[in-house]
Design an enzyme around this catalytic site. Sequence first.
Site: not given
Length: 182
Positions: A64, A72, A77, A81, A107
């Site tokens: 995680d 973000n 974003h 990514d 994530d």
Amino acid sequence: MDTYTMAAAGLPALGWALHGGLLSRRLATARRDPLTGLHTRAGWTARAERLIAKHPGALVLLVDLDDFKAVNDTHGHAAGDAVLTATADRLSDWCGRSGVAARLGGDEFAAIVARPDRTAGLLPLWSALDSPVTHHGHALPVSASVGHCYPAHLPVPSLTDALSAADKAMYAAKGHGRRNTH
């Protein structure tokens, strides 16, 4: 039989073959995350269960990303990514040919390696996952909490129980700070 009759007889078979190929391609696509190229939960689960049954020494991991929302929110974003893609690549590289990695969603990632002795080990994995990702000239901070479990060490060596144990270990790592694996 003349050529016209043979062609007419073969058209339905050709149509079914094309249809079957399209369905097969759609199924394969549905089992891959479009951003990272990793397996999705469904595709990974089927493979992981087979690996546990075949390889008693297999290792299951949950990963995680820590503070991913901040990437973000701060950088956009596209930067998020880039971090997800880099994490996927790093996890896949670590698994090598003896394992399979997946993006479970958001994530969260998972992996299983049939032969953990053929990997670099957990500390090098953490180090790779904790390395910054460069995006448009900015070094984005990345860290991850990693939990792991050897299914063979469980009373019942099942994927469900291994994921549960790895999840507990992952949250214990989060509780000890971002620079831990358990």
